[in-house]
Design a protein around this motif. Sequence first.
Motif, PDB file in Angstrom:
ATOM      1  N   VAL A  82       7.854 -10.647  -1.865  1.00 17.75           N
ATOM      2  CA  VAL A  82       6.597 -10.154  -1.289  1.00 17.75           C
ATOM      3  C   VAL A  82       6.850  -8.848  -0.533  1.00 17.75           C
ATOM      4  O   VAL A  82       6.087  -7.874  -0.666  1.00 17.75           O
ATOM      5  N   ILE A  83       7.916  -8.803   0.238  1.00 16.37           N
ATOM      6  CA  ILE A  83       8.245  -7.588   0.995  1.00 16.37           C
ATOM      7  C   ILE A  83       8.483  -6.411   0.054  1.00 16.37           C
ATOM      8  O   ILE A  83       8.075  -5.278   0.330  1.00 16.37           O
ATOM      9  N   ALA A  84       9.133  -6.658  -1.065  1.00 12.78           N
ATOM     10  CA  ALA A  84       9.376  -5.575  -2.027  1.00 12.78           C
ATOM     11  C   ALA A  84       8.058  -4.992  -2.525  1.00 12.78           C
ATOM     12  O   ALA A  84       7.913  -3.767  -2.663  1.00 12.78           O
ATOM     13  N   GLY A  85       7.081  -5.876  -2.797  1.00 10.33           N
ATOM     14  CA  GLY A  85       5.774  -5.384  -3.216  1.00 10.33           C
ATOM     15  C   GLY A  85       5.099  -4.561  -2.135  1.00 10.33           C
ATOM     16  O   GLY A  85       4.548  -3.489  -2.401  1.00 10.33           O
ATOM     17  N   TRP A  86       5.158  -5.044  -0.900  1.00  3.77           N
ATOM     18  CA  TRP A  86       4.580  -4.286   0.210  1.00  3.77           C
ATOM     19  C   TRP A  86       5.303  -2.960   0.425  1.00  3.77           C
ATOM     20  O   TRP A  86       4.685  -1.938   0.679  1.00  3.77           O
ATOM     21  N   ALA A  87       6.611  -2.999   0.323  1.00  3.02           N
ATOM     22  CA  ALA A  87       7.403  -1.779   0.542  1.00  3.02           C
ATOM     23  C   ALA A  87       7.026  -0.692  -0.453  1.00  3.02           C
ATOM     24  O   ALA A  87       7.028   0.498  -0.122  1.00  3.02           O
ATOM     25  N   ALA A  88       6.710  -1.111  -1.672  1.00  2.00           N
ATOM     26  CA  ALA A  88       6.400  -0.148  -2.722  1.00  2.00           C
ATOM     27  C   ALA A  88       4.954   0.340  -2.689  1.00  2.00           C
ATOM     28  O   ALA A  88       4.638   1.371  -3.283  1.00  2.00           O
ATOM     29  N   THR A  89       4.074  -0.387  -2.012  1.00  2.00           N
ATOM     30  CA  THR A  89       2.642  -0.063  -2.086  1.00  2.00           C
ATOM     31  C   THR A  89       2.036   0.351  -0.753  1.00  2.00           C
ATOM     32  O   THR A  89       0.845   0.667  -0.690  1.00  2.00           O
ATOM     33  N   THR A  90       2.825   0.343   0.335  1.00  2.00           N
ATOM     34  CA  THR A  90       2.373   0.877   1.627  1.00  2.00           C
ATOM     35  C   THR A  90       3.101   2.186   1.885  1.00  2.00           C
ATOM     36  O   THR A  90       4.068   2.514   1.202  1.00  2.00           O
ATOM     37  N   THR A  91       2.637   2.914   2.894  1.00  2.00           N
ATOM     38  CA  THR A  91       3.236   4.237   3.124  1.00  2.00           C
ATOM     39  C   THR A  91       3.781   4.445   4.530  1.00  2.00           C
ATOM     40  O   THR A  91       4.690   5.248   4.710  1.00  2.00           O
ATOM     41  N   LYS A  92       3.241   3.742   5.524  1.00  2.00           N
ATOM     42  CA  LYS A  92       3.668   4.028   6.896  1.00  2.00           C
ATOM     43  C   LYS A  92       4.009   2.793   7.722  1.00  2.00           C
ATOM     44  O   LYS A  92       4.822   2.873   8.639  1.00  2.00           O
ATOM     45  N   ILE A  93       3.414   1.666   7.442  1.00  2.00           N
ATOM     46  CA  ILE A  93       3.670   0.475   8.241  1.00  2.00           C
ATOM     47  C   ILE A  93       5.064  -0.065   7.957  1.00  2.00           C
ATOM     48  O   ILE A  93       5.558   0.013   6.830  1.00  2.00           O
ATOM     49  N   ARG A  94       5.724  -0.606   8.991  1.00  2.00           N
ATOM     50  CA  ARG A  94       7.022  -1.225   8.784  1.00  2.00           C
ATOM     51  C   ARG A  94       6.807  -2.609   8.175  1.00  2.00           C
ATOM     52  O   ARG A  94       5.815  -3.291   8.461  1.00  2.00           O
ATOM     53  N   VAL A  95       7.743  -3.023   7.330  1.00  2.00           N
ATOM     54  CA  VAL A  95       7.648  -4.321   6.672  1.00  2.00           C
ATOM     55  C   VAL A  95       8.892  -5.132   7.022  1.00  2.00           C
ATOM     56  O   VAL A  95       9.974  -4.576   7.231  1.00  2.00           O
ATOM     57  N   GLY A  96       8.729  -6.456   7.112  1.00  2.00           N
ATOM     58  CA  GLY A  96       9.887  -7.240   7.510  1.00  2.00           C
ATOM     59  C   GLY A  96       9.741  -8.722   7.281  1.00  2.00           C
ATOM     60  O   GLY A  96       8.656  -9.247   7.018  1.00  2.00           O
ATOM     61  N   LEU A  97      10.870  -9.404   7.401  1.00  2.00           N
ATOM     62  CA  LEU A  97      10.934 -10.855   7.271  1.00  2.00           C
ATOM     63  C   LEU A  97      11.024 -11.490   8.651  1.00  2.00           C
ATOM     64  O   LEU A  97      11.901 -11.159   9.440  1.00  2.00           O
ATOM     65  N   LEU A  98      10.112 -12.391   8.934  1.00  2.00           N
ATOM     66  CA  LEU A  98      10.174 -13.256  10.112  1.00  2.00           C
ATOM     67  C   LEU A  98      10.013 -14.686   9.618  1.00  2.00           C
ATOM     68  O   LEU A  98       8.893 -15.149   9.460  1.00  2.00           O
TER      69      LEU A  98
END
Length: 277
Positions: A52-68
């Motif tokens: 899921v994070i990989a998808g977000w990383a590729a489709t967002t531009t400025k927000i930080r993404v992470g695992l919690l």
Amino acid sequence: MRFGLKVNPAGWDDAAYWAGVAESAGFDGLWTGDNLRNPRDAAIPVHDGPTVIAGWAATTTKIRVGLLIANMVFRQPTLLAKQATTLDHISGGRFDLGIGSGVWPTDHGMAGTPVWTARERTDRLAEFVAVVERLLSGDVSDHDGPYYPYTLAAMAPGTVQERLPLIVAANAPRALAVVAAHADGWVTFPGAAAEEEFYTKSVERGRALDELLGGREIRRILLAYGQIDPWASEDGFARLVERYQQIGFNELVVYAPKEHELAVFEKVTARLDTYRG
């Protein structure tokens, strides 16, 4: 105060929708979990967190993404370090990694791993986090620890960020020592505890962490759920921020709202910057 939105999406449409909401509303971080199944209800859809994070990383531009939080029950630290590096590259250096020891019997069951004692769980956490930290720093020398030995490691390419942020979930004293020794952030959450009980414990844990840190400043993240309800009202949200900010928390991660919570969520996010302090 920084704000993050945690989403455990039912599918990619759901994940993409909340990513767009989080980025447009000005959230600082977009998070998901790392369980193989919902621990209470197996019928609830659960997807693989790093994917899921990989998808977000590729489709967002400025927000930080992470695992919690990345769950060490079913992950080797060498694998997690490689996944973290990959996600850091996909995101262009916007990835944060949370690590936790895992507590649900369902995680152990699906991993085929006996449930650990409390001491073994913390011993494993200490070694696991230390290994991830050294690998992400580029140290690929062999490791002969009791739980996670390895040889012939390679970490090419390295991380995009000079230091990829490590966040450790901890409550007990020995786990807090792991935070102080290796982490850039500490995350805690109430679980099944009553809010007042959790607040009192958070004060005690924060003071214990202060002593271990010896003046070093780190991120202190409250993951709000259970008896902490950020979407009860606008005033309630403001009180939650103020109350936990007063005891040292500088980051609040909230779950995506349910249908009946959307009205409050929309009012809060329309004025998110006013709560930053």
